[in-house]
Scaffold this active site. Structure first.
Site, mmCIF file in Angstrom:
data_model
loop_
_atom_site.group_PDB
_atom_site.id
_atom_site.type_symbol
_atom_site.label_atom_id
_atom_site.label_comp_id
_atom_site.label_asym_id
_atom_site.label_seq_id
_atom_site.Cartn_x
_atom_site.Cartn_y
_atom_site.Cartn_z
ATOM 1 N N ARG A 238 52.698 4.969 40.899
ATOM 2 C CA ARG A 238 52.682 4.201 39.646
ATOM 3 C C ARG A 238 53.444 2.897 39.815
ATOM 4 O O ARG A 238 53.045 1.856 39.275
ATOM 5 C CB ARG A 238 53.295 5.039 38.515
ATOM 6 C CG ARG A 238 52.358 6.140 38.061
ATOM 7 C CD ARG A 238 53.058 7.185 37.272
ATOM 8 N NE ARG A 238 53.910 8.022 38.138
ATOM 9 C CZ ARG A 238 54.367 9.204 37.794
ATOM 10 N NH1 ARG A 238 54.078 9.709 36.623
ATOM 11 N NH2 ARG A 238 55.119 9.908 38.621
ATOM 12 N N GLU B 250 48.402 25.890 41.933
ATOM 13 C CA GLU B 250 48.764 26.785 43.033
ATOM 14 C C GLU B 250 49.372 28.082 42.511
ATOM 15 O O GLU B 250 49.145 29.155 43.070
ATOM 16 C CB GLU B 250 49.737 26.062 43.982
ATOM 17 C CG GLU B 250 49.036 24.980 44.790
ATOM 18 C CD GLU B 250 49.959 23.883 45.275
ATOM 19 O OE1 GLU B 250 50.540 23.178 44.418
ATOM 20 O OE2 GLU B 250 50.095 23.711 46.492
ATOM 21 N N ARG C 284 56.040 9.960 53.757
ATOM 22 C CA ARG C 284 55.667 10.383 55.117
ATOM 23 C C ARG C 284 54.635 9.425 55.704
ATOM 24 O O ARG C 284 53.771 8.931 54.993
ATOM 25 C CB ARG C 284 55.091 11.804 55.088
ATOM 26 C CG ARG C 284 56.119 12.830 54.676
ATOM 27 C CD ARG C 284 55.504 14.208 54.522
ATOM 28 N NE ARG C 284 55.889 14.797 53.251
ATOM 29 C CZ ARG C 284 55.347 15.875 52.722
ATOM 30 N NH1 ARG C 284 54.382 16.510 53.361
ATOM 31 N NH2 ARG C 284 55.754 16.343 51.560
ATOM 32 N N HIS D 184 48.774 22.788 52.243
ATOM 33 C CA HIS D 184 48.172 22.750 50.896
ATOM 34 C C HIS D 184 46.980 23.706 50.794
ATOM 35 O O HIS D 184 46.064 23.491 50.000
ATOM 36 C CB HIS D 184 47.682 21.324 50.526
ATOM 37 C CG HIS D 184 48.780 20.325 50.369
ATOM 38 N ND1 HIS D 184 48.701 19.057 50.881
ATOM 39 C CD2 HIS D 184 49.970 20.407 49.752
ATOM 40 C CE1 HIS D 184 49.805 18.387 50.598
ATOM 41 N NE2 HIS D 184 50.601 19.201 49.912
ATOM 42 N N ASN E 148 52.766 13.749 46.280
ATOM 43 C CA ASN E 148 53.846 13.205 47.119
ATOM 44 C C ASN E 148 53.520 13.469 48.573
ATOM 45 O O ASN E 148 53.696 12.634 49.442
ATOM 46 C CB ASN E 148 55.164 13.885 46.773
ATOM 47 C CG ASN E 148 55.842 13.209 45.622
ATOM 48 O OD1 ASN E 148 55.789 11.986 45.522
ATOM 49 N ND2 ASN E 148 56.449 13.982 44.752
ATOM 50 N N GLY E 149 53.053 14.698 48.813
ATOM 51 C CA GLY E 149 52.470 15.052 50.105
ATOM 52 C C GLY E 149 50.967 15.056 49.914
ATOM 53 O O GLY E 149 50.496 15.476 48.857
ATOM 54 N N ASP F 142 56.475 6.236 44.669
ATOM 55 C CA ASP F 142 55.644 6.648 43.537
ATOM 56 C C ASP F 142 54.526 5.635 43.320
ATOM 57 O O ASP F 142 54.781 4.448 43.127
ATOM 58 C CB ASP F 142 56.508 6.777 42.282
ATOM 59 C CG ASP F 142 55.755 7.467 41.159
ATOM 60 O OD1 ASP F 142 54.581 7.111 40.900
ATOM 61 O OD2 ASP F 142 56.339 8.370 40.545
ATOM 62 N N GLY G 216 45.735 12.244 42.895
ATOM 63 C CA GLY G 216 44.292 12.497 42.876
ATOM 64 C C GLY G 216 43.786 12.778 41.471
ATOM 65 O O GLY G 216 42.684 12.370 41.101
ATOM 66 N N ASN H 34 58.295 30.042 44.036
ATOM 67 C CA ASN H 34 58.074 29.035 45.073
ATOM 68 C C ASN H 34 59.433 28.420 45.416
ATOM 69 O O ASN H 34 59.947 27.585 44.677
ATOM 70 C CB ASN H 34 57.112 27.976 44.516
ATOM 71 C CG ASN H 34 56.815 26.887 45.522
ATOM 72 O OD1 ASN H 34 57.255 26.947 46.679
ATOM 73 N ND2 ASN H 34 56.080 25.878 45.080
ATOM 74 N N ARG I 82 55.249 32.168 47.322
ATOM 75 C CA ARG I 82 54.576 31.182 48.162
ATOM 76 C C ARG I 82 55.415 30.965 49.413
ATOM 77 O O ARG I 82 56.627 30.765 49.329
ATOM 78 C CB ARG I 82 54.461 29.859 47.413
ATOM 79 C CG ARG I 82 53.936 28.736 48.270
ATOM 80 C CD ARG I 82 53.733 27.495 47.431
ATOM 81 N NE ARG I 82 53.128 26.435 48.203
ATOM 82 C CZ ARG I 82 53.748 25.295 48.512
ATOM 83 N NH1 ARG I 82 54.981 25.090 48.099
ATOM 84 N NH2 ARG I 82 53.133 24.380 49.213
HETATM 85 P P1 ADP Z 1 54.005 17.074 45.021
HETATM 86 O O1 ADP Z 1 53.268 16.751 46.277
HETATM 87 O O2 ADP Z 1 55.481 16.866 45.118
HETATM 88 O O3 ADP Z 1 53.584 18.383 44.380
HETATM 89 P P2 ADP Z 1 52.534 15.833 42.845
HETATM 90 O O4 ADP Z 1 51.228 16.453 43.173
HETATM 91 O O5 ADP Z 1 53.179 16.211 41.558
HETATM 92 O O6 ADP Z 1 53.575 15.927 44.013
HETATM 93 O O7 ADP Z 1 52.312 14.242 42.847
HETATM 94 C C1 ADP Z 1 53.340 13.356 42.522
HETATM 95 C C2 ADP Z 1 52.862 11.936 42.721
HETATM 96 O O8 ADP Z 1 51.663 11.730 41.961
HETATM 97 C C3 ADP Z 1 53.832 10.908 42.208
HETATM 98 O O9 ADP Z 1 54.766 10.527 43.176
HETATM 99 C C4 ADP Z 1 52.918 9.750 41.880
HETATM 100 O O10 ADP Z 1 52.736 8.957 43.034
HETATM 101 C C5 ADP Z 1 51.597 10.386 41.557
HETATM 102 N N1 ADP Z 1 51.304 10.346 40.113
HETATM 103 C C6 ADP Z 1 51.709 11.219 39.172
HETATM 104 N N2 ADP Z 1 51.242 10.837 37.954
HETATM 105 C C7 ADP Z 1 50.529 9.721 38.140
HETATM 106 C C8 ADP Z 1 49.799 8.824 37.276
HETATM 107 N N3 ADP Z 1 49.691 9.052 35.971
HETATM 108 N N4 ADP Z 1 49.198 7.773 37.841
HETATM 109 C C9 ADP Z 1 49.283 7.551 39.159
HETATM 110 N N5 ADP Z 1 49.960 8.327 40.012
HETATM 111 C C10 ADP Z 1 50.560 9.391 39.515
#
Ligand code: ADP
Length: 401
Positions: A285, A386, A241, A180, A211-212, A283, A333, A7, A90
């Site tokens: 968190r 993925e 975004r 996605h 993130n996305g 983020d 999620g 990827n 990918r």
């Molecule tokens: P990408 O879209 O880059 O693949 P991810 O699916 O890994 O990103 O998601 C990353 C985001 O998920 C982080 O920026 C954060 O906002 C959120 N995240 C990750 N772990 C946690 C957690 N334990 N609690 C709440 N949010 C989280």
């Protein structure tokens, strides 16, 4: 059978090597900051793990380093590249024509390059890594490309057309593509398995929140609408975004601040969303932390996020005529019980009944049903994978060759 999943991003290259008999990850990691300075992470199934700063002027140097780790030294998991039976790549954007997982040929690579305007940051890097593999691997290595937009090609025209003069669609392919797709298709298939139901009879809304983020309506296993559009900025607010914005607001800002198209694009992609609204971080968190400390902007950001998620779930339930399953996946999620609870509030009368205790008790990395017993709509948390989906799609093509 060993399948290598790749990827590539504009300055990154993630990889994972699977032994498909038991889906064991033999080795995985990623190269970052390619073209800037360079860093590689590599770990294998036996506990070997390394993180090294290396000079990566381009993807080729980075990729050669990955292959060296796989085949040489203490962390090696294969002795020769011929032990890799097939490679699954990918690609973010397949444009109008590239839909299904496809065997890679020089023509397919050219077509990925021709689509570069759709995903300028990714397409050329991804095509470059495909060319590299053709160069570095034995001719017998089967190579497959899987498109992130492919799953959404089942959307009907009323879902994918914009209200612009028709010739833009004909001339430039201006339409909703959705993203996605690999994730949405993987989690929807897993959901059907978890519920022990035939996917053809299920109407789902899949919420990929990372993130996305994108939300997808999946009817009988087929995507019928997706919140992300022509590019990956449309839909709900994300880390940086903006999600959907009235375009006239953007023209207004551009005039007020004398912004170029590129500056405007930067603003909605890199400085908006959760980061822009909260003024704190992209983020989630950090947003939750700030909310606990009484930060009002953080609380507003969370409310916007939940409102938009609810709005998409509701509208997708209506266009499908029924809703059986809501899925949550990706970083946010899968991990944020508080977001899931807040997003689903007030939907009980529509049969969306969350079990708050089960919701809080979800175990990281595990699939789970977090709805109340008897809830007409099942609410599931399904960790996305993925890479595994790409590997499985690759195996299918290898077996049918
Ligand atoms: P990408 O879209 O880059 O693949 P991810 O699916 O890994 O990103 O998601 C990353 C985001 O998920 C982080 O920026 C954060 O906002 C959120 N995240 C990750 N772990 C946690 C957690 N334990 N609690 C709440 N949010 C989280």
């Amino acid at each position: 059978m060993n399948i290598f999943v790749l990827n590539a991003g504009s300055s990154s290259l993630k990889y994972r090597l699977y032994r498909m008999e038991d889906h064991m990850v033999l080795a995985e990691g990623g190269c970052e900051r390619i073209g800037i300075d360079g860093r590689i992470k590599y770990k294998n199934h036996a506990g070997f793990s390394v993180r090294e700063d290396v000079s990566f002027p381009d993807h080729e140097t980075a990729f050669r380093k990955v292959l060296a780790y796989l085949t040489e030294g203490d962390g090696a998991v294969i002795s020769d590249l011929s032990e890799i039976n097939a490679i699954g790549h990918r690609v973010v954007h397949g444009g109008v024509r590239l839909v299904h997982p496809t065997r890679i040929t020089p023509d397919i690579i050219r077509e990925v390059e021709d689509n570069r305007d759709f995903a300028p940051l990714h397409s050329m890097a991804q095509a470059g890594v495909m060319r590299l593999c053709l160069k570095l691997f034995p001719a017998s290595t089967f190579e497959v490309v899987v498109f992130d937009t492919g799953f959404h090609q089942t959307m009907p025209p009323e879902a994918y057309m914009f209200g612009l003069p028709y010739h833009y669609y004909k001339d430039y392919g201006i339409r909703r593509y959705g993203f996605h797709g690999i994730s949405h298709s993987y989690v929807s298939e897993r959901a059907a398995k978890l519920l022990d139901r035939d996917i053809n009879g299920i109407k789902m809304v899949s919420c990929h929140l990372g993130n996305g983020s994108s939300i997808c309506a999946i009817d009988g296993g087929k995507s019928v609408d997706c919140s992300m559009g022509f590019g990956p900025v449309d839909g709900i607010i994300m880390g940086t975004r903006s999600g959907q914005v009235d375009p006239t607001a953007l023209f207004y800002i551009a005039k007020k601040e004398n912004l170029t198209v590129d500056q405007l694009s930067d603003m909605i992609s890199k400085h908006s969303g959760v980061l822009g609204l909260s003024g704190i971080s992209s983020d989630d968190r950090d947003i939750e932390d700030a909310m606990l400390h009484g930060n009002k902007q953080a609380a507003l950001t969370r409310r916007i996020q939940c409102y938009q998620i609810r709005k998409y779930i509701g509208s997708y339930a209506f266009i499908m005529g029924r809703l059986d399953v809501i899925l949550f996946t990706a970083g946010l999620g899968e991990n944020s019980a508080s977001l899931r609870e807040a997003a689903l509030q007030g939907m009980e009368n529509y049969g969306v009944q969350l079990d708050t205790e089960k919701n809080k008790a979800t175990i990281r990395g595990k699939e789970g049903d977090i709805s109340k017993d008897g809830s007409p709509v099942r609410i599931l948390v399904i960790p996305t994978n993925e890479e595994l989906k790409i590997a499985l799609d690759t195996v299918k093509l290898v077996e049918n060759r």
